[in-house]
Design a protein around this motif. Sequence first.
Motif, PDB file in Angstrom:
ATOM      1  N   GLN A   1      -9.096  55.928  35.367  1.00 45.62           N
ATOM      2  CA  GLN A   1     -10.119  55.583  34.387  1.00 45.62           C
ATOM      3  C   GLN A   1     -11.213  54.713  35.018  1.00 45.62           C
ATOM      4  N   ASN A   2     -10.784  53.746  35.802  1.00 47.32           N
ATOM      5  CA  ASN A   2     -11.739  52.778  36.359  1.00 47.32           C
ATOM      6  C   ASN A   2     -12.580  53.345  37.500  1.00 47.32           C
ATOM      7  N   LEU A   3     -12.055  54.357  38.187  1.00 49.55           N
ATOM      8  CA  LEU A   3     -12.749  54.886  39.357  1.00 49.55           C
ATOM      9  C   LEU A   3     -13.427  56.230  39.085  1.00 49.55           C
ATOM     10  N   ALA A   4     -13.505  56.640  37.850  1.00 49.48           N
ATOM     11  CA  ALA A   4     -14.111  57.933  37.517  1.00 49.48           C
ATOM     12  C   ALA A   4     -15.546  58.008  38.051  1.00 49.48           C
ATOM     13  N   GLY A   5     -15.851  59.124  38.701  1.00 46.44           N
ATOM     14  CA  GLY A   5     -17.203  59.366  39.206  1.00 46.44           C
ATOM     15  C   GLY A   5     -17.641  58.455  40.327  1.00 46.44           C
ATOM     16  N   THR A   6     -16.692  57.974  41.136  1.00 48.29           N
ATOM     17  CA  THR A   6     -16.988  56.956  42.151  1.00 48.29           C
ATOM     18  C   THR A   6     -17.301  57.516  43.528  1.00 48.29           C
ATOM     19  N   PHE A   7     -16.579  58.553  43.994  1.00 43.39           N
ATOM     20  CA  PHE A   7     -16.541  58.865  45.420  1.00 43.39           C
ATOM     21  C   PHE A   7     -17.406  60.065  45.802  1.00 43.39           C
ATOM     22  N   ASP A   8     -18.011  59.946  46.978  1.00 48.08           N
ATOM     23  CA  ASP A   8     -18.711  61.082  47.579  1.00 48.08           C
ATOM     24  C   ASP A   8     -17.728  62.035  48.245  1.00 48.08           C
ATOM     25  N   LEU A   9     -16.651  61.470  48.778  1.00 46.43           N
ATOM     26  CA  LEU A   9     -15.677  62.263  49.517  1.00 46.43           C
ATOM     27  C   LEU A   9     -14.287  61.701  49.276  1.00 46.43           C
ATOM     28  N   ILE A  10     -13.354  62.583  48.977  1.00 41.50           N
ATOM     29  CA  ILE A  10     -11.943  62.218  48.923  1.00 41.50           C
ATOM     30  C   ILE A  10     -11.236  63.003  50.022  1.00 41.50           C
ATOM     31  N   LEU A  11     -10.602  62.282  50.944  1.00 38.51           N
ATOM     32  CA  LEU A  11      -9.838  62.906  52.025  1.00 38.51           C
ATOM     33  C   LEU A  11      -8.366  62.824  51.652  1.00 38.51           C
ATOM     34  N   ASN A  12      -7.781  63.959  51.314  1.00 37.66           N
ATOM     35  CA  ASN A  12      -6.383  64.004  50.891  1.00 37.66           C
ATOM     36  C   ASN A  12      -5.501  64.294  52.090  1.00 37.66           C
ATOM     37  N   THR A  13      -4.689  63.316  52.479  1.00 36.51           N
ATOM     38  CA  THR A  13      -3.867  63.464  53.684  1.00 36.51           C
ATOM     39  C   THR A  13      -2.415  63.788  53.386  1.00 36.51           C
ATOM     40  N   VAL A  14      -2.049  63.923  52.122  1.00 42.91           N
ATOM     41  CA  VAL A  14      -0.639  64.164  51.782  1.00 42.91           C
ATOM     42  C   VAL A  14      -0.397  65.652  51.579  1.00 42.91           C
ATOM     43  N   SER A  15       0.844  66.059  51.815  1.00 43.48           N
ATOM     44  CA  SER A  15       1.230  67.464  51.655  1.00 43.48           C
ATOM     45  C   SER A  15       1.858  67.748  50.300  1.00 43.48           C
TER      46      SER A  15
ATOM     47  N   PRO B   1       2.278  68.147  46.244  1.00 44.72           N
ATOM     48  CA  PRO B   1       1.354  68.574  45.186  1.00 44.72           C
ATOM     49  C   PRO B   1       0.786  67.383  44.428  1.00 44.72           C
ATOM     50  N   LEU B   2      -0.461  67.513  43.991  1.00 43.19           N
ATOM     51  CA  LEU B   2      -1.135  66.459  43.253  1.00 43.19           C
ATOM     52  C   LEU B   2      -1.665  67.007  41.933  1.00 43.19           C
ATOM     53  N   ASP B   3      -1.993  66.110  41.022  1.00 36.83           N
ATOM     54  CA  ASP B   3      -2.748  66.470  39.829  1.00 36.83           C
ATOM     55  C   ASP B   3      -4.213  66.537  40.254  1.00 36.83           C
ATOM     56  N   PHE B   4      -4.625  67.698  40.749  1.00 38.19           N
ATOM     57  CA  PHE B   4      -5.951  67.800  41.341  1.00 38.19           C
ATOM     58  C   PHE B   4      -7.061  67.482  40.340  1.00 38.19           C
ATOM     59  N   ALA B   5      -6.881  67.866  39.093  1.00 35.60           N
ATOM     60  CA  ALA B   5      -7.924  67.597  38.102  1.00 35.60           C
ATOM     61  C   ALA B   5      -8.191  66.103  37.992  1.00 35.60           C
ATOM     62  N   ALA B   6      -7.131  65.307  38.069  1.00 30.16           N
ATOM     63  CA  ALA B   6      -7.298  63.852  37.990  1.00 30.16           C
ATOM     64  C   ALA B   6      -8.122  63.336  39.169  1.00 30.16           C
ATOM     65  N   TYR B   7      -7.852  63.876  40.353  1.00 29.40           N
ATOM     66  CA  TYR B   7      -8.600  63.430  41.536  1.00 29.40           C
ATOM     67  C   TYR B   7     -10.036  63.939  41.513  1.00 29.40           C
ATOM     68  N   PHE B   8     -10.248  65.157  41.022  1.00 29.34           N
ATOM     69  CA  PHE B   8     -11.625  65.656  40.922  1.00 29.34           C
ATOM     70  C   PHE B   8     -12.472  64.756  40.023  1.00 29.34           C
ATOM     71  N   SER B   9     -11.839  64.157  39.021  1.00 25.80           N
ATOM     72  CA  SER B   9     -12.593  63.291  38.104  1.00 25.80           C
ATOM     73  C   SER B   9     -13.138  62.053  38.800  1.00 25.80           C
ATOM     74  N   LEU B  10     -12.608  61.742  39.968  1.00 28.57           N
ATOM     75  CA  LEU B  10     -13.074  60.570  40.709  1.00 28.57           C
ATOM     76  C   LEU B  10     -14.320  60.856  41.535  1.00 28.57           C
ATOM     77  N   LEU B  11     -14.698  62.124  41.640  1.00 32.80           N
ATOM     78  CA  LEU B  11     -15.840  62.504  42.468  1.00 32.80           C
ATOM     79  C   LEU B  11     -17.161  62.337  41.728  1.00 32.80           C
ATOM     80  N   ARG B  12     -18.162  61.931  42.479  1.00 29.30           N
ATOM     81  CA  ARG B  12     -19.528  61.895  41.958  1.00 29.30           C
ATOM     82  C   ARG B  12     -20.070  63.324  41.922  1.00 29.30           C
ATOM     83  N   THR B  13     -21.263  63.486  41.362  1.00 31.34           N
ATOM     84  CA  THR B  13     -21.929  64.780  41.416  1.00 31.34           C
ATOM     85  C   THR B  13     -22.092  65.214  42.870  1.00 31.34           C
TER      86      THR B  13
END
Length: 347
Positions: A233-247, A249-261
């Motif tokens: 919630q607090n980091l929504a729309g924050t990042f230009d780039l997310i580098l995912n280093t784990v193998s 599975p993730l809740d990808f939709a949740a992580y996409f919400s952290l990306l800026r336009t």
Amino acid sequence: MTTTVAAYATPAAKAPLERTTIERRAVGEHDVLIDIAFVGICHSDIHQAREGWGEAIFPMVPGHEIAGVVTEVGPGVTKFTVGERVGVGCMVDSCRTCDNCRAGLEQYCAEGPVWTYNAVGKDGQPTYGGYAKNVVVDESYVVRIPDALSLDVAAPLLCAGITTYSPLRHWNAGPGRRVAVVGLGGLGHMGVQIAHALGAEVTVLSQSLRKKDDGLRLGADHYHATSDPATFQNLAGTFDLILNTVSAPLDFAAYFSLLRTDGAMVNVGLPEEPVQVDLRSLNGNRRSMSTSGIGGIAETQEMLDFCAEHDVAAEIELIRADQINDAYERVIAGDVRYRFVIDTATI
């Protein structure tokens, strides 16, 4: 004519690694013989030794984070001399003629690169990796290790270093850019250091705050636990780039919400099972999802020089060869900070 070399190999999928001998080819016209001093243990070694990524070639000698010293060169070698400190990463050959190879993107060779192990070389023989006393490699696929980097901490750079450096450079991590690194493990701890050295504002997203002190010490500006719902919630729309280093599975939709336009999530961890992505979670802000492999040979050399200049190196736990099987189990359990490196003098 071949040479018999001591090595550690697994004879079959999921079987323990054991000391054995392998045959290395004779030094050819453009080959260098490298006495291996240290070799890192990458999680991909485990994926392949246990056939997590599909059918593999056995016996298998893993190891593609190789650091050592040149002890012999072929008569046509021009790039290296005996005594030089060198490294070998994930590939040892490619077609050399396709568009990608000519562009310095050998890792994306149209015919497929020849991997350092679990592959078949152009001579029709299986390739064997760095869990061994030495290796013979064409000079075009060898890189020079700067004097500022000790060989033990340089070894993991040949995979973990370039696997994070390449996407960080490609997606323009640097001043004014906000980069999140998912996971603080073998890849993640390199990604944090490199993104920081490039000048980006760096955030670690980890399951817990257990490694927070390490993350901040390595260069992160912020550290958040993904187990806390408030993080997303607090980091929504924050990042230009997310580098995912784990193998995992993730809740990808949740992580996409952290990306800026126009932000991108780039995955360098490779799950053993297919993952599903809801494209609607990307659509709103022209966000994108991608993957990245290693880098080409020139970019790998660039990465080593960059790390030497900026005092970036892997944090390692040095082990004996007879500890490899235990190390594999500890990697799976996440019990390493942050890369196991084998002292090949113990083989």
